[in-house]
Enzyme design. Structure first.
Site, PDB file in Angstrom:
ATOM      1  N   HIS A 186       0.805  -1.215   0.000  1.00 53.51           N
ATOM      2  CA  HIS A 186       0.000   0.000   0.000  1.00 53.51           C
ATOM      3  C   HIS A 186       0.842   1.270   0.000  1.00 53.51           C
ATOM      4  CE1 HIS A 186      -3.034  -2.941   0.375  1.00 53.51           C
ATOM      5  NE2 HIS A 186      -3.843  -2.025  -0.119  1.00 53.51           N
ATOM      6  N   GLU A 428     -11.903  -9.545  -7.395  1.00 51.75           N
ATOM      7  CA  GLU A 428     -10.477  -9.698  -7.091  1.00 51.75           C
ATOM      8  C   GLU A 428     -10.154 -11.090  -6.567  1.00 51.75           C
ATOM      9  OE1 GLU A 428      -9.371  -6.690  -4.214  1.00 51.75           O
ATOM     10  OE2 GLU A 428     -11.166  -7.019  -3.015  1.00 51.75           O
ATOM     11  N   ASP A 452      -5.141  -7.824  -6.195  1.00 43.13           N
ATOM     12  CA  ASP A 452      -5.423  -9.091  -5.530  1.00 43.13           C
ATOM     13  C   ASP A 452      -5.715 -10.196  -6.529  1.00 43.13           C
ATOM     14  OD1 ASP A 452      -5.188  -8.854  -2.681  1.00 43.13           O
ATOM     15  OD2 ASP A 452      -6.756  -7.347  -2.807  1.00 43.13           O
ATOM     16  N   CYS A 499      -9.613  -0.951 -11.327  1.00 43.04           N
ATOM     17  CA  CYS A 499      -9.026  -0.022 -10.359  1.00 43.04           C
ATOM     18  C   CYS A 499      -7.718  -0.529  -9.769  1.00 43.04           C
ATOM     19  CB  CYS A 499     -10.016   0.288  -9.243  1.00 43.04           C
ATOM     20  SG  CYS A 499     -10.405  -1.160  -8.271  1.00 43.04           S
TER      21      CYS A 499
HETATM   22  C1  PEP Z   1      -6.916  -4.480  -5.863  1.00 46.20           C
HETATM   23  O1  PEP Z   1      -6.827  -5.520  -5.204  1.00 46.20           O
HETATM   24  O2  PEP Z   1      -6.597  -4.409  -7.079  1.00 46.20           O
HETATM   25  C2  PEP Z   1      -7.389  -3.232  -5.249  1.00 46.20           C
HETATM   26  C3  PEP Z   1      -7.644  -2.167  -5.971  1.00 46.20           C
HETATM   27  O3  PEP Z   1      -7.542  -3.223  -3.898  1.00 46.20           O
HETATM   28  P1  PEP Z   1      -6.353  -3.105  -2.834  1.00 46.20           P
HETATM   29  O4  PEP Z   1      -5.082  -2.797  -3.584  1.00 46.20           O
HETATM   30  O5  PEP Z   1      -6.758  -2.054  -1.874  1.00 46.20           O
HETATM   31  O6  PEP Z   1      -6.348  -4.488  -2.221  1.00 46.20           O
HETATM   32 MG    MG Z   2      -7.773  -5.656  -3.279  1.00 43.77          MG
END
Ligand code: PEP
Ligand code: MG
Length: 570
Positions: A186, A428, A452, A499
């Site tokens: 993150h 995901e 994910d 996303c």
């Molecule tokens: C993803 O898994 O692509 C996503 C956008 O969520 P995060 O990165 O917050 O797990």
């Molecule tokens: Mg995710």
């Protein structure tokens, strides 16, 4: 390893840490020792009080045995050996109390990590938690321990977790250099969204680099130069000038529409995790917020934010982006995202355990509180609600039941909300991808979370460097799943936005268009380049590229295909 692209140079600023709690290390002289020790005593008392209160809160919200964890931690705070060792570190090593706490906690953690008894090993996490809490208490009592990072510094640390980055102004930092943290962690996502070059995997960076060293961070090739010679400096000055010229060129595209060469509009939304990201989203002319990660607001606090606190924050974000929509995602903790005050059952495999909606459904009060906050914002703003880590239809139905309760309660209290608030799921988890058509019957929209999805399709932990080579967004299996989901969502008439981080890489834009994606949600800092790539593509060429890619059997062949395409376009 490069985790956020770009080039920067500047003076190093090295931080010590207990996990995400960063502290400045400084020497103290003999006259300061007593004052430091007095601060330590005040902090211990505050940490103990906080833990006892938290224990009671968690016992109420989650359960008595979980609450007991904090009562036990309060006892450790009062432990004589911790006290003695910190006092002696301050007196003998003449360091500030924050650095002494970080050192002693690190020593305890190492000792626990080495024992073979798994139960004792788990104590290491508790000790880290206690260390963080004492440091947080010290930070509160001392204004100077707020991290005053000199403008233009390059931060060097073991690891930077998202909550740590809340303790300083990221905009003052020119680059990040860390020992740990994968490309899809993150903090890397945060660095990219703030357009800060970042390189991780620099072993023992905080020990090898000293505050004040001149660094060049090459976030394109993942290299860090420490006190480089003139010829290297000259090389990089030239490159930095070229890159900023390119960016200035892109800025000119700010007001151009996101539309392909052959006239298909491709809405471009922004990913956000804090209110200020919505500011950047507006600056870059986002068509809305396609993914608002709510974890950040939770991770920078020491206890659950109340419904009202959540409501106030989200309302500000929604107001800023109004009248464009904002997709609020329910809390996705578990897996790599932990909260100190939300204890999870110990597990060997956190990504395959309780996380996202699974965890929320185990704690319906937390889920309902969040839904109530979202619903209240929906009274005045176009809010959609997004479910993280959905595996199948049961979780959707169970969430709808809690949503209905939240609506009934708000109705009874006379509070306004949108009764038709759109509900969508992250795609995901592979089971959800396979079931897109089934989920579409009970959901209004989808969001493709490739971060994910890639880890679950390929069984490669997104946070674990040692399987980094297996984490391949261009793997043929991943492309087939994306294509399948895009087709299924289109056939069901449900909007699908991508996303995950793949969406923000302009090298993938044409391929993703060809695979059927028609809406992108990316970090604000990535919007212009992605828009540029959309404006340079035609759907016919994109589809031909995707067909060619889908016919390949290996990642390297697909990479080769994209490289040929890139050269041909040049
Ligand atoms: C993803 O898994 O692509 C996503 C956008 O969520 P995060 O990165 O917050 O797990
Ligand atoms: Mg995710």
């Amino acid at each position: 390893m490069s985790v956020s692209s770009g080039i920067a140079h500047g003076a190093a600023y090295v931080l010590s840490s207990v996990d995400e709690t960063l502290v400045v290390r400084r020497s103290v002289d003999a006259t300061e020792v007593d004052a430091e020790l007095a601060r330590f005593d005040v902090a211990l008392a505050a940490a103990e009080k906080e833990l006892l209160a938290l224990g009671e809160d968690v016992a109420l919200r989650i359960g008595t045995s979980e609450g007991d964890i904090f009562a036990a931690q309060a006892l450790v705070v009062r432990d004589h050996s911790l006290h003695r060792q910190v006092v002696s570190a301050v007196q003998q090593n003449r360091v500030n109390v924050e650095a002494a706490v970080a050192d002693v906690i690190e020593k305890f953690v190492r000792a626990f990590d080495q024992v073979s008894d798994p139960h004792l090993r788990e104590r290491a996490a508790d000790i880290r938690d206690i260390g963080r809490r004492i440091l947080a208490a010290l930070a509160k009592d001392d204004e100077s321990s707020v991290l005053e990072i000199p403008e233009g510094s390059i931060l060097v640390a073991d690891e930077l977790l998202p909550s740590a980055t809340a303790r300083f102004e990221l905009s003052r930092v020119h680059a990040l250099v860390t020992d740990r943290g994968g490309k899809f962690s993150h903090t890397s996502i945060l660095a990219r969204s703030s357009r800060i070059p970042a390189v991780s995997g620099i072993r023992e960076a905080p020990l090898k680099i000293k505050t004040g060293d001149h660094l060049i961070v090459d976030g394109v090739s993942g290299v860090v130069f420490v006190n480089p010679d003139e010829s290297i400096r000259g090389e990089y000055e030239r490159l930095e000038a070229e890159l900023s010229g390119y960016r200035a060129g892109l800025q000119k595209g700010l007001d151009l529409p996101s539309v392909t060469l052959d006239g298909t509009a491709v809405p471009l939304l922004a990913n956000a995790s804090k209110v200020s990201d919505t500011e950047a989203a507006c600056l870059y002319r986002a068509d809305g917020i396609g993914l608002y990660r709510t974890e950040f607001a939770f991770s920078i606090r020491g206890a659950f934010p109340s419904e009202d606190e959540q409501y106030q924050l989200l309302k500000r974000a929604a107001e800023r982006i109004h009248p464009r929509k904002i997709v609020l995602r329910l809390l996705d903790v578990g897996g790599d995202k932990q909260l100190s005050y939300f204890p999870l059952p110990p597990t060997r495999n956190p990504s395959l355990a309780q996380r996202g909606i699974r965890l929320l459904l185990k704690h319906p009060d937390v889920l309902k509180g969040q839904l109530r906050a979202f619903l209240r914002v929906s009274a005045e703003h176009p809010v959609s609600v997004l479910l993280p880590v959905v595996g199948g239809i049961e979780e959707v139905r169970a969430t709808r039941a809690v949503l209905a309760q939240a609506m009934a309660e708000l109705g009874a209290e006379g509070k306004a909300f949108n009764p038709n608030v759109p509900l969508g799921a992250m795609i995901e988890v592979p089971s959800a991808a396979v079931l897109t058509a089934v989920l579409a019957k009970e959901l209004d929209f989808f969001s493709l979370g490739t971060n994910d999805l890639v880890q679950y399709v390929l069984a490669a932990d997104r946070e674990n460097d040692s399987v980094g080579d297996y984490y391949q967004p261009l793997h043929p299996a991943v492309l087939r799943v994306i294509h399948f989901v895009a087709d299924a969502a289109r056939d069901a008439g449900r909007p699908l936005t991508i996303c995950g981080e793949m969406a923000g890489d302009p090298a993938y834009t044409e391929l993703l268009l060809g695979l059927g994606l028609r809406q992108f949600s990316v970090a604000p800092g990535e919007m212009l380049e992605v828009k540029n790539a959309i404006r340079a593509a035609t759907l016919a060429d994109a589809e031909a590229l995707a067909t060619a890619a889908l016919a390949k059997g290996s990642t390297s062949e697909i990479e080769e295909l994209l490289e040929q395409r890139r050269l041909a376009r040049r």
